[in-house]
Design an enzyme around this catalytic site. Structure first.
Site, short mmCIF file in Angstrom:
data_model
loop_
_atom_site.label_atom_id
_atom_site.label_comp_id
_atom_site.label_asym_id
_atom_site.label_seq_id
_atom_site.Cartn_x
_atom_site.Cartn_y
_atom_site.Cartn_z
N HIS A 264 69.64 19.70 32.32
CA HIS A 264 68.83 18.73 33.08
C HIS A 264 67.38 19.19 33.09
O HIS A 264 67.10 20.38 33.12
CB HIS A 264 69.36 18.51 34.50
CG HIS A 264 69.34 19.72 35.39
ND1 HIS A 264 68.22 20.09 36.12
CD2 HIS A 264 70.30 20.63 35.69
CE1 HIS A 264 68.50 21.18 36.82
NE2 HIS A 264 69.75 21.54 36.57
N ASP B 144 65.11 17.78 35.35
CA ASP B 144 64.53 17.69 36.69
C ASP B 144 64.65 19.03 37.39
O ASP B 144 65.50 19.86 37.03
CB ASP B 144 65.19 16.58 37.52
CG ASP B 144 66.61 16.92 37.94
OD1 ASP B 144 67.43 17.20 37.04
OD2 ASP B 144 66.91 16.92 39.15
N ASP C 42 66.51 26.94 35.57
CA ASP C 42 67.31 25.84 36.11
C ASP C 42 66.53 24.53 36.05
O ASP C 42 65.88 24.17 37.00
CB ASP C 42 67.69 26.17 37.56
CG ASP C 42 68.59 25.14 38.20
OD1 ASP C 42 69.31 24.43 37.47
OD2 ASP C 42 68.57 25.03 39.43
N GLU D 277 69.71 15.72 38.51
CA GLU D 277 70.81 16.59 38.92
C GLU D 277 70.53 17.26 40.25
O GLU D 277 71.41 17.38 41.11
CB GLU D 277 71.06 17.65 37.84
CG GLU D 277 72.35 18.45 38.02
CD GLU D 277 72.20 19.65 38.94
OE1 GLU D 277 73.22 20.16 39.43
OE2 GLU D 277 71.04 20.09 39.17
N GLU D 278 69.30 17.71 40.44
CA GLU D 278 68.96 18.45 41.67
C GLU D 278 69.01 17.56 42.91
O GLU D 278 69.23 18.05 44.01
CB GLU D 278 67.58 19.09 41.55
CG GLU D 278 67.44 20.11 40.43
CD GLU D 278 68.23 21.39 40.66
OE1 GLU D 278 69.01 21.45 41.63
OE2 GLU D 278 68.08 22.32 39.87
N HIS E 12 65.88 27.75 42.65
CA HIS E 12 65.66 27.01 43.89
C HIS E 12 64.72 27.74 44.86
O HIS E 12 64.36 27.17 45.89
CB HIS E 12 66.96 26.65 44.63
CG HIS E 12 67.84 25.71 43.87
ND1 HIS E 12 68.81 24.94 44.48
CD2 HIS E 12 67.93 25.40 42.56
CE1 HIS E 12 69.44 24.22 43.58
NE2 HIS E 12 68.92 24.48 42.40
#
Length: 451
Positions: free
Chosen positions: A90, A92, A123, A156-157, A423
């Protein structure tokens, strides 16, 4: 890494990969368009689409998904009669949080102490680059021996399910014999790991109201019901004295069978402050891979700076509940809603809403694809044996794909090992891990084609 032509090609391509990752990281592609311009996500989607076209993918398309975001699809035909492998990542990313807390700008890829820093570096924009590296290495060494589909998700996030709904509406699009999800990570740097379980998630917003408007705390405090205090009471009810998650009607006591997580290592990975205890009971692996976990993601209330002496009329919070394999995330969300409503004190008005959801996942580790990946990992990491681990996070698409294509073998690998700090501020990727995993993925595709 033992020398072989594929590994040599990947090593030679690494400077190009770094430059491309820098371009991709520069897009502020957070799929929350109240915070970040939609054009940033669209720019990242177009970048991925252009990269696929440059690698001779056909049928490249930027797909408008039902949640208002875009996913990028491409197809690279292999030899006649070849198997088909779907590669997922992903583009995003999570918001950067406090940009001032970053040592270097979050959307500017920066090399420091042997790692590359930037939001999405691991990520999962790094996952996009990993797929490209693997395919380029194969093309330079005899060709890609399978049909390849690539899907790069754009939300996705956020957990808003755009690609999941699109796949359900177009089930023929992502059909494959094997699926490689490039969105997890090794247990630690240098230890090859496939993720075999994922916790699902239910995300609930709670709003509590007690007054028509804020009141002077000196004149009314002590009798007027404080909405913020009520919210604090509710949120506190979600944890036992030892910090374990307590949601009424939901108490699975699962055990993790597999790779264990040393408590001191976990403390170091999580950067727990000296003297602060861990929460919950059981082993660390039990707690983070096999059991539910509630987290208060945010609270709307007055900041300390500028706060006035007022009784608050309303307050709200966003709460996530991670759920282990074997638990239905939709049912867990309903139980969380019921708990929040039942524990709201003083007759306060309460509204709850499920705003995100993803089902847990468990892989079949006995499949031929896992044997092919183990052999590939043995070359990329010659001094280690591939390990199986769980992951506490969610990738909602996994269960959607497993449901749509029950015959497909699903493997989860990626760049998000503990040092990556995904994150969090100062997210980074290890270029050595990017190199090794790109080699492993290339060799996996070759092994799987021959199997």
């Amino acid at each position: 890494m033992s020398s072989n032509p594929v590994a040599e090609t990947v090593a030679a391509l690494l400077p190009r990969a770094k430059a491309e990752l820098a371009e991709l990281v520069a897009f502020k592609s957070v799929a929350d368009f109240a915070q970040f311009p939609k054009s940033e996500s669209e720019g990242a989607a177009n970048w991925v689409a252009d990269a696929l076209r440059a690698e001779d993918f056909t049928d490249v398309a930027v797909l408008d998904t039902p949640d208002g975001t875009q996913s990028v699809y491409g197809y690279l035909p292999g030899p006649e009669g070849a198997k088909t492998v779907l590669l997922y990542a992903h583009y995003d990313v999570q918001p950067p949080l406090d940009e001032a807390a970053w040592t270097t700008p979050p959307f500017e890829l920066t090399e420091r102490d042997g790692r590359w820093y930037g939001r999405g570096a691991a990520d999962c924009k790094g996952g996009v680059i990993m797929h490209l590296l693997a395919l380029r290495a194969l093309k330079a060494n005899g060709g890609v021996p399978v049909n390849v589909k690539v899907i790069a998700e754009g939300s996705e996030e956020m957990g808003t399910g755009g690609l999941e709904r699109y796949a359900e509406q177009h089930p023929e699009l992502l059909t494959a014999d094997a699926i490689v999800i490039g969105d997890t990570g090794n247990f630690r740097v240098g230890l090859p790991t496939v993720t075999t379980t994922l916790r699902g998630m239910a995300m609930v917003r709670i709003q509590i109201d007690t007054l028509r408007g804020n009141l002077h705390s000196g004149q009314f405090g002590g009798a007027a019901p404080d909405a913020l205090a009520a919210l604090i009471r509710v949120l506190d009810s979600l944890r036992a004295e030892d910090g374990s998650t307590t949601v009424d009607g939901f108490a699975p006591e699962s055990r993790w069978e597999g790779l264990e997580y040393d408590e001191e290592q976990f403390r170091a990975d999580a950067k727990v402050l000296d003297g602060v205890g861990l929460i919950g009971d059981g082993s660390v692996a039990d707690r983070i891979w096999a059991r539910p976990a509630v987290t208060v993601l945010g609270i709307d209330c007055p900041p300390v700076v500028g706060a006035t002496p007022s009784v608050q009329a309303g307050a709200r919070a966003l709460v996530s509940l991670r759920v282990p394999p074997g638990v239905d995330a939709a049912e867990a969300g309903k139980l969380l809603q019921a708990h929040l409503e039942a524990h709201t004190p003083w007759g306060a008005r309460v509204r709850t809403e499920v705003v995100g959801q993803g089902q847990p996942f468990r892989a079949d580790t006995t499949s031929p694809a896992y044997l092919a990946m183990a052999d590939a990992m043995a070359v990329a990491y010659p001094d280690e044996t591939m390990q199986y681990a769980g992951q506490g996070g969610s990738i909602p698409l996994c269960n959607t794909l497993a449901g749509l294509y029950p015959q497909a073998e699903i493997l989860l690998i990626g760049l998000s090992e503990p040092e990556a700090q995904i994150h969090a501020v100062n997210e980074s990727v290890s270029p050595e891990e990017l190199e090794r995993l790109s080699v492993a993925e290339a060799l996996f595709l070759r092994n799987y084609a021959a199997g």
